[in-house]
Design a protein around this motif. Structure first.
Motif, short mmCIF file in Angstrom:
data_model
loop_
_atom_site.label_atom_id
_atom_site.label_comp_id
_atom_site.label_asym_id
_atom_site.label_seq_id
_atom_site.Cartn_x
_atom_site.Cartn_y
_atom_site.Cartn_z
N THR A 509 0.82 -1.38 -0.02
CA THR A 509 -0.03 0.11 -0.09
C THR A 509 0.91 1.16 0.10
O THR A 509 1.95 1.12 0.30
CB THR A 509 -0.98 0.08 1.32
N PRO A 510 0.02 2.34 -0.26
CA PRO A 510 1.19 3.69 -0.23
C PRO A 510 1.72 3.97 1.23
O PRO A 510 2.73 4.46 1.29
CB PRO A 510 0.12 4.62 -0.63
N GLN A 511 0.82 3.56 2.06
CA GLN A 511 1.48 3.84 3.49
C GLN A 511 2.54 2.81 3.79
O GLN A 511 3.52 3.41 4.43
CB GLN A 511 0.20 3.27 4.50
N ALA A 514 5.40 4.60 1.95
CA ALA A 514 5.79 5.83 2.78
C ALA A 514 6.74 5.53 3.94
O ALA A 514 7.49 6.30 4.28
CB ALA A 514 4.74 6.82 2.97
N ARG A 540 -3.36 3.08 -9.23
CA ARG A 540 -2.76 2.87 -8.19
C ARG A 540 -1.23 3.64 -8.22
O ARG A 540 -0.83 4.15 -7.08
CB ARG A 540 -2.15 1.38 -7.97
N ALA A 543 -0.51 7.42 -6.25
CA ALA A 543 -0.35 7.22 -4.89
C ALA A 543 1.08 6.62 -4.37
O ALA A 543 1.59 7.03 -3.45
CB ALA A 543 -1.71 6.77 -4.11
N LEU A 544 1.31 5.71 -5.11
CA LEU A 544 2.55 4.92 -4.86
C LEU A 544 3.66 5.52 -5.04
O LEU A 544 4.71 5.78 -4.31
CB LEU A 544 2.68 3.53 -5.54
N ARG A 545 3.66 6.36 -6.13
CA ARG A 545 4.81 7.45 -6.51
C ARG A 545 4.83 8.48 -5.52
O ARG A 545 6.15 8.70 -5.07
CB ARG A 545 4.59 7.77 -7.99
N ALA A 547 4.09 8.49 -2.32
CA ALA A 547 4.59 7.88 -1.25
C ALA A 547 5.92 7.42 -1.29
O ALA A 547 6.75 7.55 -0.20
CB ALA A 547 3.59 6.49 -1.00
#
Length: 569
Positions: A509-511, A514, A540, A543-545, A547
């Motif tokens: 996940t992005p969390q 991060a 997706r 948000a991943l980039r 993070a």
């Protein structure tokens, strides 16, 4: 009483050191205490021999009577049972036999099917003479007792070359070719030792056969790894207690939960830092000073571990013979890696999914196409796509096929080809493979996986362009024995790796991304978290980039890494 009957889970692990007392405060139990304190374990110093000595030599030895030695150990066993027993100067056959009996006593409590060494480790530093000279430390009867009683029970033995030779009934002292050290280790393992480190610090620094006189070369032969463990020599006349410090470092790191090879890497760093902090005391060689924080950034450098019987590539191919050792973070041997600004590293199973990732904005990708069927087409298509987008492409495993690709795209602006190998693939290389890889080192990047300290040291020794630290979280992508590294170890990797580090394993996940990006890696790897297909990746990836581009929080690396393999304790 079992070894697990410590008062609380938070209690420091207990190490017994059965050794000699040096009234000059340099070696023996004094050095052992400093090393144990530096690693944060509780040392129980047990005097087996009283010595009369100073910085210029030993004038007399007085073996502690067997009943007094037994009384010391029996008292400790009631309240402070050890996780590791470390021996130094024992001085008598009776003392050697006493150690063996206590090792057997604790190992008799090993649960069925468990490893007796995990129940109790034995680290043997065969102190057979004083480096400063003086009265002899051992008779032939004591040497034979080592062979019969200690070596068959030893978890790790840490002799220098001269000590190894004496244990094997050979002559020669410290001189001779380094090429004989592997054979000496094999001989000691043939006598029952599980792992052996033959330390090279006592070898003449300008030996005729040694083209790298500014380096200390130790030979490591352990359950997990073998090879040359190398670091620049510390230029100091004050080295009293070096062997004691190293052996106690191994014992203490083992007590903290590190397996042999990792414990040896930490002990190597501890000893180098202790040499750097040595000082004069008396007219002879002064003592080394083991200190807490030795493995913090800016202190002891991570050693290089060679690949098999060879010296590390950084030393044999990147370090000119006879030249002084490089700066603390030498340049990689292979082409340098520079992470994209977003720091996201996508790992894809085929060229179609790789293309979707590039369309979603990724500029650092790996083709992990496991089957060989259709590989050429996926390689060629991936290469073309990355060249068009100015993206960096790493090819997992299939490095020979990648090197056979047309070189014309290598001139495309922004494009760089990388090869990524796991440690098993690295160890499987034959001489021709290694020559092929090294011949291409100026034009290709080399990424290497690492899961432990010894693998990190090996990747550093190979001169990798980037080093992967993983798994940082629990993962189902691969079945591995390694514990998740977590933020703790990732920060340590980032601080000590000479090459950029990428975090990999279990990041979905992005969390997740991060959290681990904040630890300071050059990039963060995502496999399943990218999803499948163009639409899912497009949804997706932003948000991943974002993070992965999380600012690094600047917190300092931990003083010590956490163990990475389950030791059964």
């Amino acid at each position: 009483m079992t070894l697990d009957s410590t008062p609380t889970a938070a209690a420091r692990p207990v190490v017994w050191s059965i050794a000699g007392l040096d009234p000059a405060g340099g070696a023996g139990l004094s050095a052992d205490q400093r090393a144990a304190d530096a690693l944060g374990v509780h040392l129980c110093p047990v005097a087996a021999v009283l010595t009369a000595q100073h910085s210029q030599g030993v004038t007399a030895l007085f073996s502690v009577p067997p009943e007094q030695l037994h009384a010391q150990l029996a008292a400790l066993a009631e309240d402070l049972p050890p996780r590791v027993i470390k021996t130094g100067l024992l001085g008598s056959v009776a003392a050697v036999q006493a150690v063996a009996r206590w090792v057997d006593h604790f190992r008799a409590q090993t649960p069925p099917g468990a490893d007796p060494h995990r129940q109790l480790a034995l680290v043997v530093d065969p102190v057979l003479g004083a480096s400063a000279g003086g009265v002899p430390f051992s008779t032939e009867a004591v040497l034979e007792a080592y062979r019969q009683w200690l070596l068959p029970r030893a978890t790790v033995v840490t002799p220098n070359r001269a000590e190894a030779r004496r244990l094997l009934k050979q002559q020669g002292g410290h001189s001779g070719s380094r090429q004989e050290l592997p054979a000496l280790a094999v001989g000691l393992m043939g006598l029952g030792a599980r792992s052996v480190v033959i330390t090279g610090g006592d070898a003449p620094p300008h030996a005729a056969d040694d083209s790298h006189p500014g380096w200390c070369l130790d030979w490591l032969a352990s359950v997990q790894a073998h090879g040359w463990l190398c670091a620049p020599r510390i230029d100091t006349p004050h080295h009293h207690g070096t062997g004691c410090t190293f052996a106690t470092g191994v014992a203490a790191a083992w007590a903290l939960g590190h397996v042999e090879a990792d414990a040896i890497v930490l002990a190597h760093m501890l000893t180098r830092d202790a040499l750097a902090a040595s000082h004069a005391a008396g007219r002879g060689a002064g003592p080394v000073k083991a200190r807490a924080g030795f493995a913090k950034p800016g202190r002891a450098r991570l050693p290089w571990l060679g690949l098999g019987d060879e010296l590390p590539w950084q030393l044999s191919h990147g370090q000119p013979a006879g030249q002084p050792p490089p700066r603390p973070r030498p340049a990689p041997l292979f082409a340098p890696f520079r992470a994209p600004c977003d720091g996201l590293y996508g790992i894809l199973p085929d060229s179609q999914e790789l293309g979707h990732a590039l369309n979603a904005g990724l500029r650092l990708v790996q083709l992990r196409h496991k089957p060989h069927e259709g590989l050429d087409a996926h390689l060629a298509h991936s290469l073309s796509l990355c060249a068009e987008r100015g993206a960096q492409l790493f090819v997992n495993d299939h490095w020979r096929d990648a090197l056979a690709l047309p070189p014309r795209v290598s001139a495309e602006p922004g494009f760089r080809l990388g090869l990524h190998l796991g440690q098993e693939d690295l160890l499987a290389l034959n001489a021709a493979d290694k020559a092929m890889l090294l011949a291409e080192r100026d034009r290709v990047m080399l990424g290497l996986s690492s899961h432990s300290l010894w693998e990190l040291a090996r990747a550093a020794g190979c001169g990798a362009s980037l080093i992967a630290c993983g798994p940082v979280m629990p993962t189902t992508t691969k079945d591995m024995p390694w514990r998740p590294q977590g933020e703790h170890n990732l920060r340590w990797w980032v601080a000590h790796s000479p090459a950029p580090v990428v975090a990999i394993g279990g990041l979905l996940t992005p969390q997740d991304v991060a959290r681990f990006a904040a630890c300071g890696p050059a990039a963060v790897c995502v496999v399943r978290g990218l999803g499948e297909g163009a639409a899912e990746m497009a949804a997706r990836a932003p948000a991943l980039r974002a993070a992965a581009a999380t600012p690094r929080d600047g917190r300092r690396a931990p003083a010590l890494p956490a163990p990475v393999l389950d030791t059964g304790r």
